[in-house]
Design an enzyme around this catalytic site. Structure first.
Site, short mmCIF file in Angstrom:
data_model
loop_
_atom_site.label_atom_id
_atom_site.label_comp_id
_atom_site.label_asym_id
_atom_site.label_seq_id
_atom_site.Cartn_x
_atom_site.Cartn_y
_atom_site.Cartn_z
N SER A 162 0.65 3.38 3.22
CA SER A 162 2.08 3.70 2.39
C SER A 162 1.53 4.31 1.19
O SER A 162 0.47 4.92 0.99
CB SER A 162 2.90 2.73 2.56
OG SER A 162 3.98 3.20 2.09
N THR A 163 2.02 3.78 0.09
CA THR A 163 1.85 4.05 -1.21
C THR A 163 0.44 3.85 -1.43
O THR A 163 -0.27 2.80 -1.26
CB THR A 163 2.52 3.16 -2.13
OG1 THR A 163 3.98 3.09 -1.84
CG2 THR A 163 2.35 3.51 -3.50
N HIS B 227 3.17 6.96 5.72
CA HIS B 227 4.53 7.05 5.21
C HIS B 227 4.51 8.31 4.24
O HIS B 227 3.83 8.04 3.19
CB HIS B 227 4.84 5.87 4.54
CG HIS B 227 5.22 4.73 5.39
ND1 HIS B 227 5.03 3.33 4.70
CD2 HIS B 227 4.95 4.47 6.62
CE1 HIS B 227 5.50 2.44 5.76
NE2 HIS B 227 5.09 2.97 6.80
N MET C 148 3.32 -0.53 0.30
CA MET C 148 4.13 -1.55 -0.04
C MET C 148 5.03 -2.04 1.24
O MET C 148 4.86 -1.25 2.31
CB MET C 148 5.27 -1.07 -0.95
CG MET C 148 6.41 -1.95 -1.36
SD MET C 148 5.59 -3.13 -2.60
CE MET C 148 6.82 -4.24 -3.14
N ASP D 27 4.78 -3.17 7.15
CA ASP D 27 4.72 -2.04 8.35
C ASP D 27 3.16 -2.37 8.77
O ASP D 27 2.50 -1.79 8.08
CB ASP D 27 5.34 -0.98 7.84
CG ASP D 27 5.34 -0.02 9.10
OD1 ASP D 27 5.56 -0.43 10.12
OD2 ASP D 27 5.17 1.31 9.12
#
Length: 343
Positions: A164-165, A190, A282, A285
């Protein structure tokens, strides 16, 4: 209190952003600059924690300013992006230069969607404030022992990654180290629609393997990487004896689509031939599904805290005992491949 400096040449956008940001009790806008030169003086004077930065501005564009900023005075930056095919390459370049994240520019009718936009922006500002600015800078380009072109991998092996991030650049560091004959790779990152297309094209240009945005029915073959499209879940299914990509727009999982949990869970029937890892990001998931993969016989790992921009998803994996190994970013590729080498 998180101190934010807005940098945008549009007075109306500066006003909207100020209004939206100050809805949060823990965020305070300490200033708003109309160009990078004014921003430079405000940074010295106000010492903000996070910068929101537009790309297209007079006098100096946002990318040039960001490059200078990360060299001279590294700080957390969230880019304001036009979510279009034209805007996505510049935004991805900003992430490569050191920006933590990006968000769409608010529209003139943002009032109709104010609560949703505010929640997203507040979350990105909070994540940026906590981000490890130096993690990726220290790892980027770090040498690692090359994978032998003579290395043999199990015919049925599949590599799987979630991020993600901070993930676009972390994935880049993993993918550029893959040999041309590596097992097929499936990825859930993401990322919004359009950006996933640009990201896949960007990775394809810099890697020895072929990288593409996954399409329905794509067959998993060695030397190929398949990235989940933005706003689509990616699953691996078997048809006619071959593993293929299957896309769907079913409900979000862990507030995400694509979701790493969805991808990892789809691999459970072939767990013993899977090597999977969770990278920077973050939230949590992917952590639960990674545990299910591990319990079913897959080899699993998580990126370590020191090299993660945001140690959220990997941390969840560590706390749940989902990851057999916790490794720095520069060793992720080798660890993934070692797990599926032929004996």
């Amino acid at each position: 209190m998180i101190k934010v400096l807005i940098v945008d040449d549009s007075p109306s956008l500066r006003a909207i952003l100020t209004e939206v940001l100050e809805l949060a009790p823990d965020i305070r806008v300490v200033g708003a600059a109309e160009d990078p030169y004014e921003a430079r003086e405000m940074i010295k004077k106000l010492n903000p924690d996070v910068l929101t930065l537009d790309i297209e501005m007079p006098k100096m564009n946002g990318l040039s300013f960001l490059k200078n900023l990360m060299r001279l005075r590294p700080m957390s930056v969230v880019m304001l992006s036009t979510l279009t095919q034209q805007g996505s390459p510049a935004t991805l370049e900003a992430l490569e230069l050191g920006a933590i994240d990006f968000i769409a520019k608010p529209t003139t009718n943002v009032a109709a969607q104010l609560n949703a936009y505010a929640e997203t922006l507040h979350q990105k500002i909070r994540i940026a404030r906590q981000a490890n600015l130096y993690a990726f800078r220290a790892e980027k380009g770090k040498k690692q022992a090359p994978v032998s072109q003579n290395a043999q991998f199990k015919n049925s092996a599949v590599l799987a990654l979630g991020a993600s991030t901070g993930g676009t650049e972390a994935l880049r560091e993993v993918l550029v180290r893959l040999p041309k004959h590596c097992p097929p790779v499936v990825i859930a990152q993401h990322i919004p629609p359009v950006f996933s297309t640009s990201f896949a094209l960007r990775m394809d240009r810099c890697c020895d393997v072929h990288v593409k945005e996954a399409e329905e029915g794509d067959v998993l073959v060695p030397g190929h990487v398949f990235i989940a499209p933005g706003d689509m879940h990616l699953k691996v299914v078997q048809k006619g004896g071959r593993l293929q990509c299957h896309l769907s727009q079913s409900e979000k999982v862990n507030r995400h689509r694509p979701s790493v949990d969805v991808l990892f869970d789809s691999l459970l029937p072939w767990a013993k031939q899977i090597s999977a890892g969770l990278l920077t990001g973050m939230g949590s998931d992917g952590a639960a599904a990674l545990l299910r993969l591990r319990e079913a016989g897959a080899k699993t790992l998580a990126q370590d805290e020191a090299t993660s921009v945001v140690w959220g998803m990997p941390r969840a994996a560590v706390e749940m005992a989902s990851a057999e190994r916790v490794v720095p970013l520069s060793k992720v590729t080798m660890e993934l491949l070692n797990a599926v080498k032929r004996a």
